[in-house]
Design an enzyme around this catalytic site. Sequence first.
Site, mmCIF file in Angstrom:
data_model
loop_
_atom_site.group_PDB
_atom_site.id
_atom_site.type_symbol
_atom_site.label_atom_id
_atom_site.label_comp_id
_atom_site.label_asym_id
_atom_site.label_seq_id
_atom_site.Cartn_x
_atom_site.Cartn_y
_atom_site.Cartn_z
ATOM 1 N N TYR A 1 -23.087 73.731 -11.774
ATOM 2 C CA TYR A 1 -21.686 74.147 -11.985
ATOM 3 C C TYR A 1 -20.677 73.262 -11.382
ATOM 4 O O TYR A 1 -21.130 72.614 -10.171
ATOM 5 C CB TYR A 1 -21.362 75.793 -11.936
ATOM 6 C CG TYR A 1 -21.739 76.353 -10.420
ATOM 7 C CD1 TYR A 1 -21.760 75.643 -9.372
ATOM 8 C CD2 TYR A 1 -21.351 77.651 -10.443
ATOM 9 C CE1 TYR A 1 -22.086 76.443 -8.244
ATOM 10 C CE2 TYR A 1 -21.526 78.343 -9.387
ATOM 11 C CZ TYR A 1 -21.822 77.708 -8.028
ATOM 12 O OH TYR A 1 -21.990 78.456 -7.118
ATOM 13 N N GLU A 2 -19.505 73.259 -11.790
ATOM 14 C CA GLU A 2 -18.403 72.276 -11.124
ATOM 15 C C GLU A 2 -18.885 70.894 -10.979
ATOM 16 O O GLU A 2 -18.521 70.205 -10.177
ATOM 17 C CB GLU A 2 -18.088 72.896 -9.559
ATOM 18 C CG GLU A 2 -17.448 74.077 -9.792
ATOM 19 C CD GLU A 2 -16.653 74.503 -8.620
ATOM 20 O OE1 GLU A 2 -16.022 73.723 -7.801
ATOM 21 O OE2 GLU A 2 -16.401 75.711 -8.386
ATOM 22 N N GLY A 3 -19.537 70.515 -12.292
ATOM 23 C CA GLY A 3 -20.064 69.444 -12.483
ATOM 24 C C GLY A 3 -21.470 69.189 -12.194
ATOM 25 O O GLY A 3 -21.942 69.418 -11.241
#
Lengths: 378, 263
Positions: free
Chosen positions: A361-363
């Site tokens: 997550y978050e990239g």
Amino acid sequence: MEKTAEFKLYEKLLDEFVETEVKPRAAEVDELEIFPVDTVKKMGEIGLMGICVPKEYGGAGASVPMYAHAVRKISSACASTGVILSAHFSLCVTPILEYGTPEQKAKYLPKLCSGEHVGAFGLTEPNAGTDASGQQTLATEVEDGWIFNGSKIFITNAGYADVFIIFAMTDRNIGVKSITAFILERGTPGFTVGKPENKMGIRGSSTCELIFDNVHLGKEALLGKVGQGFSIAMKTLDGGRVGIAAQAVGIAEGAINETIKYVKERKQFNRPIAAFQNTQFVLASLYAKTQAAALLVEQAAEAKEQKLKDLSLKAAMAKLVGAEVAMEVTTKCLQLFGGYGYTRDYPIERMMRDAKITEIYEGTSEVQRMVIAGAILR
Amino acid sequence: MRVICCLKQVPDTTEIKIDPVKGTLIREGVPSIMNPDDKAGLEVALQLKDKYGAEVVVLSMGPMQATEIIREAFAMGADRGILLSDFKFAGADTLATSSALAGAIRKLEPYDIIIMGRQAIDGDTAQVGPETAELLDLPQVSYVKSLEYKEDGTCLVTRKVEDRSYVLRVKTPVVLTVLGEEVEPRYMSVAGILKAFREMEVEIWSADKIDVDVTTLGLKGSPTQVKQSFGKQLKAAGHTYDNVSAAEGAKLILEALIDKNLL
């Protein structure tokens, strides 16, 4: 660098808080998928939920490195609680602080800082994950504001959040340049939160779908300028990655601490397994790698604090290395636990499940490599 | 309303070890903490601040390192902090400590309530509170569980002993010693920590700054002196009974206790 007396006292607060409030609940939070509402309230009371917000808006006025340290310490005991804080602070509080009007700051920040309200961030869609520019949620401008239609998925804190930062295109013909950020409140007619995902790890964090069915927002819901949304999203995620990198390092540190305790107690061949060179070498390598990752996190946090231009690169490096270290550390620590580690009687399997999300997550780690390559191959 | 709260910095005895050869405490590497009963007392003081807007002044005696617990008290919400630090205070027993505290408290008039912890985890004497009250010629209530401040300048104090509690009404100014196990101290806050270091100063008071007869201070003013410290030793190796059932085991233990006249 020698720690200041102020930072040592701050560490003491975090240690006391984590030992008393976070660690004893971590297994239950995971097993029963409990969003720890009481812990969140208490994080608000001691000032973590609005940690870097100026005092005038109800924050603690602390630095980004102090924020990162809080996420790290909390995640060393409970990664679910760690990401609740990180998503709330990095992805909701921070963009309001950085792009909000004085009215928006005064309206939203005090309750977000006190822990009365929880924040969330909605960018990801079923067909816009890594390709975040492919937003399909549409915000159509009307006379008195905006009409929203579309949906978001995998939104952290969604089930308990009161304030959401939402991204949408305002004109499909212009595409990415029309992406715009809005502040959306829970309970707005037409806005529903779907059922929580049943996840592998961070099971205490509430991850849900958001559905917008002709949601009507006033003009005051606009965050920043029309068309500024994609830039707000990317810059917000740069800061968010500092939080997730800190979470990853925290998970690794928590796993190492549990393993050190275990290998001193567990005996095989009439010796504690800590006496075997394999145990020693494995733990030594893992410890050194974790500390290296921690330094990258500190560097990235400092870049955010100083508003340095290379925050994006530093945050991507911290998250890439932190996430991979968390995965390696928890996997190898579980191996040192042997069969016991594979059971839920010990926290190490939870830590391994929790670690995996930090690579996603978050990239994803692949996105972090794209960011790093983009910066060094220019 | 002014509340004075006395705090002592002590070694964290849960982490302390005894030198097996010398029988003395190994203090090296042992963290220092705010004495738990004193922290409970500070919480009671801070509740008076929350409810009645009391000014909370914390007072400690010790080496400069003891400023740490005063900063911690600031971070919890205390308004002012004073450390009595002077070689003239060194080597004080409970009476000489009380004498120094009383001398400082006289300088802090007017005050309403003086709160201390019941006892410190290092010395375990529980004497400093009562002695300070005597030196100041003030009423005192020890073993306090809770208190309610009345607008007429009295306090309703619940005092807990062994199997019962007493509710007492006392006039202020009064000295109270608080039971640590009855009060849950609050956490510091992040904003409080920053304020403690960036906006507040610990006042350092030497012996000539307080109102006291200097011959009652420090080692010279101490009628008691520690002759020797030693750890508790196991007196006998004990008996081991192998292969006995639970019922047999219980019977053996009972017999042994009766044999030693313990039952």
